[in-house]
Scaffold this active site. Structure first.
Site, PDB file in Angstrom:
ATOM      1  N   LYS A  74       8.537 -48.129  95.168  1.00 52.72           N
ATOM      2  CA  LYS A  74       7.199 -47.552  95.112  1.00 52.72           C
ATOM      3  C   LYS A  74       7.412 -46.043  95.005  1.00 52.72           C
ATOM      4  O   LYS A  74       7.294 -45.304  95.968  1.00 52.72           O
ATOM      5  CB  LYS A  74       6.390 -47.970  96.342  1.00 52.72           C
ATOM      6  CG  LYS A  74       5.134 -48.770  95.926  1.00 52.72           C
ATOM      7  CD  LYS A  74       4.378 -49.293  97.103  1.00 52.72           C
ATOM      8  CE  LYS A  74       2.891 -49.286  96.827  1.00 52.72           C
ATOM      9  NZ  LYS A  74       2.413 -50.371  95.957  1.00 52.72           N
ATOM     10  N   ARG A 128       9.551 -50.370 103.807  1.00 58.13           N
ATOM     11  CA  ARG A 128       9.618 -50.284 102.338  1.00 58.13           C
ATOM     12  C   ARG A 128       9.696 -48.822 101.879  1.00 58.13           C
ATOM     13  O   ARG A 128      10.415 -48.504 100.937  1.00 58.13           O
ATOM     14  CB  ARG A 128       8.414 -51.002 101.709  1.00 58.13           C
ATOM     15  CG  ARG A 128       8.559 -51.194 100.202  1.00 58.13           C
ATOM     16  CD  ARG A 128       7.494 -52.103  99.628  1.00 58.13           C
ATOM     17  NE  ARG A 128       6.148 -51.552  99.805  1.00 58.13           N
ATOM     18  CZ  ARG A 128       5.023 -52.197  99.490  1.00 58.13           C
ATOM     19  NH1 ARG A 128       5.080 -53.420  98.985  1.00 58.13           N
ATOM     20  NH2 ARG A 128       3.848 -51.647  99.681  1.00 58.13           N
ATOM     21  N   GLU A 150       3.335 -58.842  87.013  1.00 65.47           N
ATOM     22  CA  GLU A 150       2.315 -58.512  88.007  1.00 65.47           C
ATOM     23  C   GLU A 150       1.221 -57.741  87.295  1.00 65.47           C
ATOM     24  O   GLU A 150       1.257 -57.594  86.081  1.00 65.47           O
ATOM     25  CB  GLU A 150       2.931 -57.700  89.158  1.00 65.47           C
ATOM     26  CG  GLU A 150       3.561 -56.382  88.724  1.00 65.47           C
ATOM     27  CD  GLU A 150       4.115 -55.560  89.889  1.00 65.47           C
ATOM     28  OE1 GLU A 150       3.648 -55.726  91.027  1.00 65.47           O
ATOM     29  OE2 GLU A 150       5.011 -54.744  89.635  1.00 65.47           O
ATOM     30  N   ARG A 194      19.295 -31.465  94.086  1.00 63.01           N
ATOM     31  CA  ARG A 194      19.963 -30.635  95.111  1.00 63.01           C
ATOM     32  C   ARG A 194      19.310 -29.266  95.227  1.00 63.01           C
ATOM     33  O   ARG A 194      19.358 -28.627  96.269  1.00 63.01           O
ATOM     34  CB  ARG A 194      21.452 -30.456  94.763  1.00 63.01           C
ATOM     35  CG  ARG A 194      22.247 -31.744  94.904  1.00 63.01           C
ATOM     36  CD  ARG A 194      23.649 -31.580  94.383  1.00 63.01           C
ATOM     37  NE  ARG A 194      23.640 -31.142  92.981  1.00 63.01           N
ATOM     38  CZ  ARG A 194      24.721 -30.978  92.238  1.00 63.01           C
ATOM     39  NH1 ARG A 194      25.912 -31.230  92.729  1.00 63.01           N
ATOM     40  NH2 ARG A 194      24.627 -30.581  90.990  1.00 63.01           N
TER      41      ARG A 194
HETATM   42  C1  PLP Z   1       1.719 -51.517  95.798  1.00 61.55           C
HETATM   43  C2  PLP Z   1       1.807 -52.417  94.638  1.00 61.55           C
HETATM   44  C3  PLP Z   1       1.531 -53.784  94.725  1.00 61.55           C
HETATM   45  C4  PLP Z   1       0.947 -54.429  95.955  1.00 61.55           C
HETATM   46  O1  PLP Z   1       1.749 -54.292  97.074  1.00 61.55           O
HETATM   47  P1  PLP Z   1       1.127 -54.335  98.532  1.00 61.55           P
HETATM   48  O2  PLP Z   1       2.287 -54.094  99.407  1.00 61.55           O
HETATM   49  O3  PLP Z   1       0.512 -55.657  98.725  1.00 61.55           O
HETATM   50  O4  PLP Z   1       0.109 -53.237  98.595  1.00 61.55           O
HETATM   51  C5  PLP Z   1       1.784 -54.584  93.624  1.00 61.55           C
HETATM   52  N1  PLP Z   1       2.234 -54.059  92.484  1.00 61.55           N
HETATM   53  C6  PLP Z   1       2.476 -52.749  92.339  1.00 61.55           C
HETATM   54  C7  PLP Z   1       2.968 -52.234  91.043  1.00 61.55           C
HETATM   55  C8  PLP Z   1       2.256 -51.891  93.416  1.00 61.55           C
HETATM   56  O5  PLP Z   1       2.496 -50.589  93.275  1.00 61.55           O
END
Ligand code: PLP
Length: 289
Positions: free
Chosen positions: A150, A50, A183, A103
């Protein structure tokens, strides 16, 4: 404590980066949070994968191969003599000038690895369950800043967290731009209705969490039906159980949402079962060092 910084282990006090680092100036970079349970790094390959996927879309060159990155993590864990840990892995665009142009960073990416402990919530939360609310800040649009990334730009989540804290709550539900549950600020969400699990699909505003994937796998093994399906706030309110998942938070039972009691108002049976199975999984599913 020793921190890995650009290939070297340095004491925490000396683990410093430039004010001109674009990670600091613009949140230009990628990160991962990973847990270690009794010398087993939980789903290390998935986290590395990831990280490289985030970096790929950001066109951020990671100056280590995946294998080297794993070795650097293990090297840092060993140097700190840690058996159980939380790892924060960060790659920034590096030092540039004051403009946005990546850059100008000329391939001076910054890589650091912190291995430490993390306790997000007190033990009582896991026993009694958490109360959460829905906040006004919606999750980023995927076509603007995809929640799958992320990245170091976490202000979307931090604004939601501030709204939760201002209202006296520790965690918040964020909706997507259509008004469906996306979420929480750093965790995925599940509900249970009539012994079936539901979690929002990853297409709109939901990060594909590695803990979320682990829970879906556990459900499959327990022959519980699990659906990746859009969820409304109403469906959360009338659910039998609700819980959150994330690397740092692990499995957090939720017993009240926006003032509505969930189920019996206590952590549900399926939530407890999933928690137990997750703990078992962390004892065997990981890279040993
Ligand atoms: C990291 C994260 C999660 C949870 O992901 P995991 O891989 O289970 O740690 C969920 N939502 C957000 C916004 C995150 O940054």
């Amino acid at each position: 404590m020793k921190v890995y910084l650009n290939g070297k282990l340095v004491p925490k006090e000396k683990a410093l980066i430039s004010c001109f680092d674009h990670g600091v100036l613009y949140g230009d970079g990628a990160f991962e949070g990973i847990r270690v349970y009794n010398r087993l790094i939980f789903r290390l390959d998935e986290h590395i994968e990831r990280l490289f996927e985030t970096a790929h879309t950001l066109m951020l060159q990671i100056p280590l191969t995946k294998k080297e990155m794993k070795q650097a993590i293990i090297y840092t864990l060993k140097a700190n003599k840690l058996k159980d840990a939380y790892i924060r892995l960060v790659v920034t665009r590096g030092e540039g000038d004051l403009g946005l142009d990546p850059r100008k960073c000329k391939g001076r990416q910054t890589v650091f690895i912190i291995t430490d402990k993390i306790e997000l919530y007190p033990e009582a939360i896991y026993k009694k369950g958490m109360e959460i609310i829905t906040v006004p800040t919606v999750r980023n649009l995927p076509e603007a800043l995809n929640p799958q990334l992320k990245s170091l730009n976490y202000l979307n989540n931090i604004l939601a967290k501030i709204e939760a804290i201002n209202s006296g709550f520790q965690e918040a539900i964020m909706l997507d731009t259509l008004g469906y549950v996306a979420e929480c600020t750093g965790d995925n969400i599940f509900i249970v209705k009539r012994n079936e699990l539901y979690t929002p699909p990853q297409c709109m505003g939901t990060l594909r969490g590695i803990t979320r994937d682990a829970v879906l796998g556990i459900a499959r093994r327990l022959s519980l039906s699990a659906h990746e399906h859009v969820i409304t706030r109403h469906e959360v309110y009338i659910s039998d159980e609700c819980f959150l998942t994330g690397t740092a938070a692990e499995i957090v039972p939720v017993v009240k949402v926006d003032g509505r009691q969930i189920g019996t108002g206590k952590p549900g049976e399926i939530t407890k079962l999933i928690s137990k199975e997750f703990k078992e999984l962390t004892k065997r599913d990981g890279v040993k060092y």
